[in-house]
Design a protein around this motif. Structure first.
Motif, PDB file in Angstrom:
ATOM      1  N   ILE A 178       0.859  -1.183   0.000  1.00 58.91           N
ATOM      2  CA  ILE A 178       0.000   0.000   0.000  1.00 58.91           C
ATOM      3  C   ILE A 178       0.893   1.230   0.000  1.00 58.91           C
ATOM      4  O   ILE A 178       1.750   1.387   0.876  1.00 58.91           O
ATOM      5  CB  ILE A 178      -0.929   0.017   1.231  1.00 58.91           C
ATOM      6  CG1 ILE A 178      -1.829  -1.220   1.236  1.00 58.91           C
ATOM      7  CG2 ILE A 178      -1.769   1.289   1.255  1.00 58.91           C
ATOM      8  CD1 ILE A 178      -2.640  -1.384   2.515  1.00 58.91           C
ATOM      9  N   LEU A 180       0.837   5.364   0.068  1.00 53.34           N
ATOM     10  CA  LEU A 180       0.079   6.606   0.239  1.00 53.34           C
ATOM     11  C   LEU A 180       0.864   7.724  -0.436  1.00 53.34           C
ATOM     12  O   LEU A 180       1.845   8.230   0.099  1.00 53.34           O
ATOM     13  CB  LEU A 180      -0.145   6.910   1.720  1.00 53.34           C
ATOM     14  CG  LEU A 180      -0.929   8.195   2.032  1.00 53.34           C
ATOM     15  CD1 LEU A 180      -2.254   8.244   1.282  1.00 53.34           C
ATOM     16  CD2 LEU A 180      -1.151   8.342   3.530  1.00 53.34           C
ATOM     17  N   TYR A 205      -2.211   5.803   9.731  1.00 51.56           N
ATOM     18  CA  TYR A 205      -1.829   4.446  10.104  1.00 51.56           C
ATOM     19  C   TYR A 205      -2.716   3.414   9.417  1.00 51.56           C
ATOM     20  O   TYR A 205      -3.772   3.730   8.866  1.00 51.56           O
ATOM     21  CB  TYR A 205      -1.900   4.270  11.618  1.00 51.56           C
ATOM     22  CG  TYR A 205      -3.274   4.438  12.244  1.00 51.56           C
ATOM     23  CD1 TYR A 205      -4.126   3.348  12.409  1.00 51.56           C
ATOM     24  CD2 TYR A 205      -3.714   5.688  12.688  1.00 51.56           C
ATOM     25  CE1 TYR A 205      -5.373   3.490  12.995  1.00 51.56           C
ATOM     26  CE2 TYR A 205      -4.961   5.847  13.276  1.00 51.56           C
ATOM     27  CZ  TYR A 205      -5.787   4.742  13.426  1.00 51.56           C
ATOM     28  OH  TYR A 205      -7.031   4.884  13.999  1.00 51.56           O
ATOM     29  N   LEU A 206      -2.251   2.171   9.466  1.00 54.59           N
ATOM     30  CA  LEU A 206      -3.059   1.036   9.032  1.00 54.59           C
ATOM     31  C   LEU A 206      -3.690   0.380  10.248  1.00 54.59           C
ATOM     32  O   LEU A 206      -3.081   0.301  11.320  1.00 54.59           O
ATOM     33  CB  LEU A 206      -2.207  -0.010   8.309  1.00 54.59           C
ATOM     34  CG  LEU A 206      -1.582   0.350   6.962  1.00 54.59           C
ATOM     35  CD1 LEU A 206      -0.855  -0.864   6.398  1.00 54.59           C
ATOM     36  CD2 LEU A 206      -2.611   0.864   5.981  1.00 54.59           C
ATOM     37  N   TYR A 257       3.512   0.261  11.005  1.00 54.12           N
ATOM     38  CA  TYR A 257       2.244   0.471  10.306  1.00 54.12           C
ATOM     39  C   TYR A 257       1.669   1.867  10.523  1.00 54.12           C
ATOM     40  O   TYR A 257       0.462   2.070  10.408  1.00 54.12           O
ATOM     41  CB  TYR A 257       1.244  -0.612  10.725  1.00 54.12           C
ATOM     42  CG  TYR A 257       1.777  -1.990  10.449  1.00 54.12           C
ATOM     43  CD1 TYR A 257       1.930  -2.446   9.143  1.00 54.12           C
ATOM     44  CD2 TYR A 257       2.184  -2.820  11.487  1.00 54.12           C
ATOM     45  CE1 TYR A 257       2.459  -3.694   8.876  1.00 54.12           C
ATOM     46  CE2 TYR A 257       2.714  -4.072  11.228  1.00 54.12           C
ATOM     47  CZ  TYR A 257       2.850  -4.502   9.923  1.00 54.12           C
ATOM     48  OH  TYR A 257       3.382  -5.737   9.663  1.00 54.12           O
ATOM     49  N   ARG A 258       2.527   2.821  10.815  1.00 47.59           N
ATOM     50  CA  ARG A 258       2.085   4.214  10.876  1.00 47.59           C
ATOM     51  C   ARG A 258       3.156   5.108  10.267  1.00 47.59           C
ATOM     52  O   ARG A 258       4.332   4.715  10.166  1.00 47.59           O
ATOM     53  CB  ARG A 258       1.795   4.647  12.310  1.00 47.59           C
ATOM     54  CG  ARG A 258       2.983   4.621  13.261  1.00 47.59           C
ATOM     55  CD  ARG A 258       2.585   5.127  14.647  1.00 47.59           C
ATOM     56  NE  ARG A 258       3.689   5.105  15.607  1.00 47.59           N
ATOM     57  CZ  ARG A 258       3.919   4.118  16.467  1.00 47.59           C
ATOM     58  NH1 ARG A 258       3.114   3.070  16.486  1.00 47.59           N
ATOM     59  NH2 ARG A 258       4.938   4.171  17.308  1.00 47.59           N
ATOM     60  N   TRP A 277       3.585   0.406   2.855  1.00 48.10           N
ATOM     61  CA  TRP A 277       3.525  -0.699   3.805  1.00 48.10           C
ATOM     62  C   TRP A 277       3.362  -2.019   3.067  1.00 48.10           C
ATOM     63  O   TRP A 277       2.664  -2.100   2.055  1.00 48.10           O
ATOM     64  CB  TRP A 277       2.339  -0.530   4.758  1.00 48.10           C
ATOM     65  CG  TRP A 277       2.380   0.724   5.564  1.00 48.10           C
ATOM     66  CD1 TRP A 277       2.997   0.919   6.769  1.00 48.10           C
ATOM     67  CD2 TRP A 277       1.771   1.984   5.232  1.00 48.10           C
ATOM     68  NE1 TRP A 277       2.810   2.207   7.206  1.00 48.10           N
ATOM     69  CE2 TRP A 277       2.061   2.891   6.283  1.00 48.10           C
ATOM     70  CE3 TRP A 277       1.010   2.440   4.152  1.00 48.10           C
ATOM     71  CZ2 TRP A 277       1.620   4.203   6.283  1.00 48.10           C
ATOM     72  CZ3 TRP A 277       0.573   3.756   4.143  1.00 48.10           C
ATOM     73  CH2 TRP A 277       0.876   4.624   5.201  1.00 48.10           C
ATOM     74  N   LEU A 291      -6.798   1.952   5.802  1.00 46.46           N
ATOM     75  CA  LEU A 291      -5.833   3.044   5.886  1.00 46.46           C
ATOM     76  C   LEU A 291      -6.560   4.240   6.486  1.00 46.46           C
ATOM     77  O   LEU A 291      -7.576   4.694   5.946  1.00 46.46           O
ATOM     78  CB  LEU A 291      -5.282   3.387   4.506  1.00 46.46           C
ATOM     79  CG  LEU A 291      -4.422   4.655   4.398  1.00 46.46           C
ATOM     80  CD1 LEU A 291      -3.195   4.574   5.293  1.00 46.46           C
ATOM     81  CD2 LEU A 291      -4.013   4.905   2.949  1.00 46.46           C
TER      82      LEU A 291
END
Length: 381
Positions: A178, A180, A205-206, A257-258, A277, A291
């Motif tokens: 993923i 962003l 974050y995820l 994950y952030r 990620w 997300l």
């Protein structure tokens, strides 16, 4: 979305040459089989996960650092071999026997796991299919930009003499990625909202990043999956914030994950290349990967009110997370973030990170690439 096979011909072409009889290979189901030498042409080295979304990310992801090779005769394991590679092109020989009919390759495990670790209990194809990996081994990430799990399999074809054979193995990414790329606040700012005064991004974050996988998929087409629904395990970038859903069992929180650093100011009304990620397959409707962009809105002009702008990969808001795919996310926040008494509405955000947000327009395109790319444009008005 059909997962695209990646044929890495220079990485996984094996040529088998019939040699002298060898009965000492572990797991050899045919004591009369001749020894065979598999020649592997490989390249690669390692790295860490870079911040943002580097331009050369796809190239780095194609790196092969090591291979674990399994040879099967039907369900029977002939033998399993770990082969570390070296930087640059290399040619290495690994041994099996001519009883081997299928070869399975797993790339980038990082160390020999054939006698202890992930593959220690593999004694057949059935037990190989049950082997699992965790994105967070001993609490630390196991995937990085030049160490992304790949796998593939092929059938060995022997010549008329039965001595020489060849197999070409296409490798597929076991993970998904993923990216962003951008959050565009131009629409909100055009309505008089002032970033840093009326609103600001608090965290990105995820949640429910799927962290558990097998190494070969089951099913085909849209039903292709690398993990059974009830075997999924999740991680996230922050402590569970949803008040409408419960935290999954064995949920792990990790900074991986952030986004580590949120920009303090906008550039041309945007934040760009914020993060990427690696996650495992989550091709299910329930417990989707999300997300989350958390925004603090000064609704009363003074106090922060948290709002959540969510990209939910559940097959409804956005497509589900499937191995071998990249998801490039572009967001636009066009709503009014001025205080409530000044006409502000909070920009269309939700009160909970697990509530899918409905956007005005979603544009998804797919073009050929090493990964199967999916571009997600999501807009709040």
């Amino acid at each position: 979305m059909k997962m695209r096979s990646i044929l890495l011909s220079v990485l996984a072409i094996a040529v088998l040459a019939g040699c002298a009889k060898n009965n000492e290979l572990p797991g050899d189901p045919d004591v009369n089989a001749r020894e065979a030498v598999v020649t592997l042409r490989l390249k690669g080295n390692g790295s860490t996960r870079a911040a943002g979304v580097p331009d050369d990310l796809d190239t780095k992801n194609s790196t092969v650092n090591d291979l674990t090779v399994f040879f099967f005769d039907g369900d029977a394991l002939v033998n399993k071999v770990y082969q570390a590679t070296v930087t640059g092109s290399a040619v290495m020989d690994v041994k099996t026997t001519t009883s081997a009919k299928q070869a399975v390759v797993v790339a980038n495990i990082g160390s020999d796991q054939t006698t202890t670790g992930i593959f220690a209990s593999v004694t057949s194809r059935t037990t190989f299919m049950a082997a699992t990996a965790n994105l967070l081994k001993d609490g630390n990430p196991v995937q990085n930009d030049e160490k992304v799990y790949m796998s593939g399999e092929g059938t060995i074809t022997y010549d008329a003499t039965g001595k020489d054979g060849q197999v070409t193995i296409p490798l597929n990414f076991v993970a998904a990625r993923i990216d962003l790329k951008v959050i565009d606040f131009s629409g909100a700012i055009g309505k008089g909202s002032v970033y840093g005064t009326h609103f600001s991004v608090a965290s990105i974050y995820l949640m429910r990043a799927q962290r558990w996988t097998n190494f070969l998929p089951t099913g085909t087409g849209e039903s292709l999956k690398y993990i059974a629904k009830n075997n999924r395990k999740f991680a996230g970038g922050v402590t569970w914030e949803s008040t409408t859903t419960t935290v999954p069992t064995d949920y792990r929180v990790h900074e991986e994950y952030r986004v580590a650093t949120i920009p303090g100011a906008l550039t041309a009304n945007k934040m760009e290349n914020l993060g990427h990620w690696y996650v495992f397959d989550n091709n299910e409707l329930d417990e989707p990967t999300v997300l989350v962009v958390k925004v603090n809105w000064k609704k009363d002009g003074t106090t922060d009110t948290p709002l959540f702008f969510n990209v939910t990969f559940n097959g409804n808001d956005q497509m589900r997370i499937r191995s071998g795919n990249t998801y490039t996310v572009n967001l636009k926040l066009n709503g009014n973030f001025k205080p409530g008494d000044g006409g502000g509405t909070g920009g269309g955000g939700e009160d909970d990170p697990d509530t899918p947000t409905v956007d005005a327009a979603v544009d998804i395109t797919v073009t050929p690439a090493t990964w199967t790319p999916n571009v997600i444009n999501k807009e709040w008005n």
